[in-house]
Enzyme design. Structure first.
Site, PDB file in Angstrom:
ATOM      1  N   GLU A  86       2.270   1.401  -4.469  1.00  0.00           N
ATOM      2  CA  GLU A  86       2.558   0.398  -5.977  1.00  0.00           C
ATOM      3  C   GLU A  86       1.209   1.837  -5.726  1.00  0.00           C
ATOM      4  O   GLU A  86       1.623   1.707  -7.235  1.00  0.00           O
ATOM      5  CB  GLU A  86       1.815  -0.735  -4.936  1.00  0.00           C
ATOM      6  CG  GLU A  86       0.302  -1.055  -6.582  1.00  0.00           C
ATOM      7  CD  GLU A  86      -0.271  -1.856  -6.544  1.00  0.00           C
ATOM      8  OE1 GLU A  86      -0.670  -3.248  -5.617  1.00  0.00           O
ATOM      9  OE2 GLU A  86      -1.164  -2.249  -7.411  1.00  0.00           O
ATOM     10  N   HIS A 142       4.391  -6.007   2.961  1.00  0.00           N
ATOM     11  CA  HIS A 142       3.712  -5.697   4.124  1.00  0.00           C
ATOM     12  C   HIS A 142       3.312  -6.681   5.374  1.00  0.00           C
ATOM     13  O   HIS A 142       2.286  -7.085   5.456  1.00  0.00           O
ATOM     14  CB  HIS A 142       2.405  -4.603   3.964  1.00  0.00           C
ATOM     15  CG  HIS A 142       3.327  -3.273   2.896  1.00  0.00           C
ATOM     16  ND1 HIS A 142       2.528  -2.691   2.597  1.00  0.00           N
ATOM     17  CD2 HIS A 142       4.547  -2.779   3.743  1.00  0.00           C
ATOM     18  CE1 HIS A 142       3.093  -1.827   2.633  1.00  0.00           C
ATOM     19  NE2 HIS A 142       4.065  -1.044   2.641  1.00  0.00           N
ATOM     20  N   SER A 178       0.630 -10.393   1.826  1.00  0.00           N
ATOM     21  CA  SER A 178       1.189 -11.225   2.584  1.00  0.00           C
ATOM     22  C   SER A 178       1.986 -11.682   3.339  1.00  0.00           C
ATOM     23  O   SER A 178       3.062 -11.617   4.232  1.00  0.00           O
ATOM     24  CB  SER A 178       2.134  -9.592   2.289  1.00  0.00           C
ATOM     25  OG  SER A 178       1.280  -8.093   3.132  1.00  0.00           O
ATOM     26  N   CYS A 189       0.678 -15.147  -1.289  1.00  0.00           N
ATOM     27  CA  CYS A 189      -0.178 -14.521  -2.937  1.00  0.00           C
ATOM     28  C   CYS A 189       1.278 -15.449  -3.370  1.00  0.00           C
ATOM     29  O   CYS A 189       2.111 -14.946  -3.375  1.00  0.00           O
ATOM     30  CB  CYS A 189      -0.921 -13.502  -3.788  1.00  0.00           C
ATOM     31  SG  CYS A 189       0.726 -12.228  -3.601  1.00  0.00           S
ATOM     32  N   ASN A 221      -3.943  -4.786   1.180  1.00  0.00           N
ATOM     33  CA  ASN A 221      -5.077  -5.825   1.118  1.00  0.00           C
ATOM     34  C   ASN A 221      -5.691  -6.734   2.343  1.00  0.00           C
ATOM     35  O   ASN A 221      -6.739  -7.213   2.280  1.00  0.00           O
ATOM     36  CB  ASN A 221      -4.387  -6.821   0.227  1.00  0.00           C
ATOM     37  CG  ASN A 221      -3.592  -8.022   0.992  1.00  0.00           C
ATOM     38  OD1 ASN A 221      -3.932  -8.855   1.367  1.00  0.00           O
ATOM     39  ND2 ASN A 221      -2.144  -7.714  -0.086  1.00  0.00           N
ATOM     40  N   CYS A 271       5.827  -7.799  -8.772  1.00  0.00           N
ATOM     41  CA  CYS A 271       5.159  -8.024  -8.893  1.00  0.00           C
ATOM     42  C   CYS A 271       4.717  -8.466 -10.349  1.00  0.00           C
ATOM     43  O   CYS A 271       4.685  -6.917 -10.582  1.00  0.00           O
ATOM     44  CB  CYS A 271       3.855  -8.573  -8.064  1.00  0.00           C
ATOM     45  SG  CYS A 271       2.606  -9.730  -8.466  1.00  0.00           S
ATOM     46  N   CYS A 278      -6.122  -7.432  -8.694  1.00  0.00           N
ATOM     47  CA  CYS A 278      -5.320  -9.090  -9.329  1.00  0.00           C
ATOM     48  C   CYS A 278      -6.319 -10.162  -8.472  1.00  0.00           C
ATOM     49  O   CYS A 278      -6.609  -9.733  -8.097  1.00  0.00           O
ATOM     50  CB  CYS A 278      -4.132  -9.346  -8.192  1.00  0.00           C
ATOM     51  SG  CYS A 278      -3.551 -10.155  -6.735  1.00  0.00           S
ATOM     52  N   THR A 284      -3.748  -3.046  -7.607  1.00  0.00           N
ATOM     53  CA  THR A 284      -4.463  -4.606  -7.401  1.00  0.00           C
ATOM     54  C   THR A 284      -5.365  -5.472  -6.132  1.00  0.00           C
ATOM     55  O   THR A 284      -5.404  -6.654  -5.968  1.00  0.00           O
ATOM     56  CB  THR A 284      -2.619  -4.944  -7.677  1.00  0.00           C
ATOM     57  OG1 THR A 284      -1.712  -4.911  -6.635  1.00  0.00           O
ATOM     58  CG2 THR A 284      -2.388  -4.676  -8.204  1.00  0.00           C
ATOM     59  N   SER A 342      -0.741  -3.532   5.714  1.00  0.00           N
ATOM     60  CA  SER A 342      -1.137  -3.815   4.700  1.00  0.00           C
ATOM     61  C   SER A 342      -1.904  -3.834   3.935  1.00  0.00           C
ATOM     62  O   SER A 342      -3.188  -3.542   4.573  1.00  0.00           O
ATOM     63  CB  SER A 342      -0.791  -5.146   4.769  1.00  0.00           C
ATOM     64  OG  SER A 342      -1.966  -6.508   3.931  1.00  0.00           O
TER      65      SER A 342
HETATM   66  S1  SF4 Z   1      -1.493  -9.855  -4.650  1.00  0.00           S
HETATM   67 FE1  SF4 Z   1       0.042  -8.338  -5.260  1.00  0.00          FE
HETATM   68  S2  SF4 Z   1       1.809  -9.350  -5.068  1.00  0.00           S
HETATM   69 FE2  SF4 Z   1       0.299 -10.303  -4.597  1.00  0.00          FE
HETATM   70  S3  SF4 Z   1       0.237 -11.498  -7.011  1.00  0.00           S
HETATM   71 FE3  SF4 Z   1      -1.750  -9.557  -6.609  1.00  0.00          FE
HETATM   72  S4  SF4 Z   1      -0.405  -7.744  -7.417  1.00  0.00           S
HETATM   73 FE4  SF4 Z   1       1.177  -9.564  -7.063  1.00  0.00          FE
END
Ligand code: SF4
Length: 684
Positions: free
Chosen positions: A123, A41, A260, A12, A218, A93, A188, A160, A216
């Site tokens: 985070e 991560h 990531s 990202c 996400n 970020c 995010c 996020t 990780s």
């Molecule tokens: S996933 Fe996390 S690191 Fe990537 S842009 Fe979104 S907030 Fe930022």
């Protein structure tokens, strides 16, 4: 076999920016720099960056490098202070920074900051720090439901990488409960795009590969999302994790990757699958006519049976295979049912083997009767929950006791495993105040269900209710059974100057200081202390006044039992003067035995007052004149233990007619004493 990569996947904006910045700095510095914790991560990318000179350091004290990168997840404010001697390069970020700012700003305005996310994730730890001790992290609605924030101003944000659907549910819940609420959707956009793209792809393919660090958040969210569509989903870190067997009978494979995951890992994964695809296509052979007929018959049989199965049904099956991210269960259908690992338990599943064993019979709820591969998607977690709800409701209605393990300490109490999460407020964990709730973690304890709401799937339990009931039962039983003459076990509860109160199991008895030992006891604390477990003798019971008198000394032999053998008349003892009376003094021969030295036996010369020749505490030698164990009396003579002066002997001769009828409290007559003296003179 078709291979489709999700249009939004991999690095990202925030991660790209951090990696780029780190690489530029290390190139410019020409020496290693540190990152506090892994920069992102993804273990493979971290290894690559480490080889370039970006060294991950988990602990501030371990940082030897001059320059330090703050990673994309951000850190709490105090870390900036702790690193003030280093040159900092902040790679937090900007989206994460924004959440930190919101938390900080609203905490200063006295809002409680609710953060949806994993409280152990860096985070969330960082955001909690910026929330100035006014932050509460929670993972789901169930956890949130146990928080009582009535009357507080609430600011709600999310990690996020959280899931949008979950976020919206929490907002609806909060809106209905807290009027003073501000909400910031801090998920995010990169996360949203990846989730949307993965969801759409998962609905079109037979197998989803989700590529990214197992730690990780996400990437885990993406894998969970894909599984929810019912499609077979594998979470892998790298190409080497791929197993050829996964692709048997697969027509289309979808690939997505966490924010990531670098492009080079995604490319390796696709390349490996291309190779497998070529192998699979070469190996395909047509089944024989007999095989086809057999398969057809089996299929028809299974279909008949499975037409009846629908989502929500609870089936019984046997675990046949345990993989990292799913468990296969034979429920007697045309193919095995699949339990994704996150559907095994509401607890965090790190290793499915901790929750089921091959061959074990389990119950599972049908989530999807059939996915594109013909597998049933099942949930053990929800079947357990259904079972737990029935059990809890019954226990609630019947006021009966259930056993549950304490699994976590949360704000205001603990969570227990009752097949689902149950909440026990801290004040209901014991009969008294409990300072440290952690001591209960892992313990299986008894509880009563004091609040139950099937609709909200909420149960509040009380251990205190069980203990109170046990206490009352023990008390009644004790009053029924206790009798003088019994020996009982008890715990010293309270000590006063006159004795100790001993809990005999719901009822306290008084152990008076005079009953603590055969000897003189100055203070009850010299014999017992609070918390001591002791055996006591029941001296008296008054059921009407609810009083029990206890003794300790009755359980040890009286020193008078052996006094006659130990102290024969004529023997000499050494003891301490413990009491002075007008007619003589009492000498402690041993604890529990005091002997009397009559005033006439204190010295050869005439004694006006005993205090003229001895004092309390003085150690003296005395001759035993007489011992009467039955009356617990001993007569002693100090003067007999010393040699008589010549003048006194003459005096004695003159007093031969001294009256003998006077009886001393020791039981020895003065005549006895004088007779002894005359004998002595004759012998001389
Ligand atoms: S996933 Fe996390 S690191 Fe990537 S842009 Fe979104 S907030 Fe930022």
């Amino acid at each position: 076999m078709q291979i489709i990569v999700a249009p939004y996947s991999g690095f990202c904006f925030g991660v790209k920016r951090a990696v780029k910045k780190g690489e530029e700095i290390v190139e410019k510095e020409q020496r290693p720099i540190a990152s506090l914790g892994p920069l992102i991560h993804n273990p493979q990318e971290i290894t690559r960056l480490k080889n370039k000179g970006i060294i991950p350091r988990d602990n501030i004290n371990d940082i030897e490098e001059k320059k330090v990168l703050i990673r994309t997840h951000g850190v709490p404010p105090e870390v900036y202070d702790q690193l003030k001697d280093k040159q900092l390069e902040d790679c937090t970020c900007p989206f994460v920074k924004k959440v930190q700012q919101i938390a900080n700003e609203y905490a200063k305005q006295d809002y409680t900051i609710l953060i949806m996310g994993n409280k152990d994730h860096p985070e969330v730890k960082g955001i909690l720090g910026w929330a100035l001790n006014k932050g509460i992290a929670f993972q789901d609605l169930e956890e949130l439901n146990h928080l009582n924030l009535t009357g507080q101003k609430i600011c709600f944000v999310a990690q996020t990488t959280e899931n949008t659907e979950k976020f919206n549910k929490v907002v609806s819940f909060l809106e209905g409960k807290y009027p003073d609420l501000v909400v910031f959707n801090t998920i995010c956009s990169a996360t949203l795009e990846r989730q949307k793209s993965a969801w759409e792809l998962a609905n079109k393919v037979d197998l989803m590969l989700v590529v990214g660090g197992l730690n990780s958040a996400n990437t885990q969210q993406l894998a969970d999302l894909c599984r929810k569509t019912g499609v077979l989903t594998k979470h892998i870190e790298k190409a080497e994790d791929i197993e050829e067997a996964w692709f048997d009978g697969i027509n289309a494979v979808g690939v997505t990757a966490g924010a990531s995951t670098p492009d080079w890992i995604i490319e390796e994964v696709v390349r490996t699958m291309e190779e497998i695809k070529n192998n699979v296509e070469e190996q395909v052979t047509e089944p024989t006519v007999e095989e086809t007929t057999e398969m057809q018959e089996q299929w028809e049989q299974d279909m008949t049976k499975y037409e009846e199965v629908k989502p929500g049904d609870i089936l019984t099956g046997k675990v046949v295979q345990i993989n990292n991210d799913e468990v296969l269960v034979d429920v007697g259908g045309k193919s095995e049912g699949i339990i994704p690992s996150n559907e095994l338990s509401y607890r965090k599943v790190e290793n499915p083997n901790d929750f089921v064993k091959v061959g074990q019979e389990i119950k599972a709820l049908v989530l999807k009767a059939e996915n594109s591969e013909g597998n049933m998607i099942l949930s053990k977690r929800r079947a357990d929950q259904e079972e737990a709800l029935v059990k809890l409701e019954k226990a609630f209605e019947e006021n009966s006791i259930i056993e549950a393990e304490v699994i976590e300490v949360v704000k205001g109490g603990v969570l227990v495993d009752v097949g689902m999460r149950g909440f026990v407020p801290a004040s209901l964990m014991d009969r008294g105040y409990v300072e440290n709730l952690e001591q209960f973690i892992g313990q299986k304890l008894k509880f009563k269900v004091i609040e139950f709401n099937r609709k909200d799937r909420k149960a509040v339990l009380s251990r205190k209710a069980v203990l109170d009931e046990e206490y009352e039962q023990n008390k009644a039983k004790l009053w029924n059974e206790i009798e003088p003459g019994q020996t009982r076990k008890g715990v010293v509860q309270r000590i006063t100057d006159f004795g100790a109160f001993v809990d005999l199991g719901g009822v306290d008895g008084l152990l008076h200081v005079s009953e603590m030992g055969w000897g003189r006891v100055n203070h009850p604390r010299d014999v017992v202390k609070e918390g001591d477990q002791i055996e006591v003798y029941v001296l008296a019971v008054d059921k009407e006044k609810e009083r029990i008198s206890l003794g300790l000394k009755q359980l040890i032999p009286s020193p008078w039992e052996t006094a006659a053998q130990k102290y024969s008349p004529g023997s000499t003892i050494t003891g301490k003067v413990v009491r002075i009376a007008p007619f003589g003094v009492f000498v402690e021969v041993e604890p529990g035995i005091d002997g009397l030295v009559h005033i006439s036996q204190l010295a050869w010369e005439r004694v006006e007052k005993p205090e003229d020749v001895v004092s309390i505490g003085q150690e003296v030698e005395a001759k035993v004149l007489d011992v009467d164990p039955e009356k617990k009396r001993m007569s002693l003579s100090i003067k007999e233990a010393t040699s008589r002066p010549v003048k006194e002997k003459k005096e004695a001769n003159r007093n031969e007619s001294y009256p003998t009828e006077h009886i001393e409290p020791s039981g020895v007559t003065i005549g006895d004493v004088v007779g002894d003296i005359l004998n002595d003179i004759k012998n001389e």
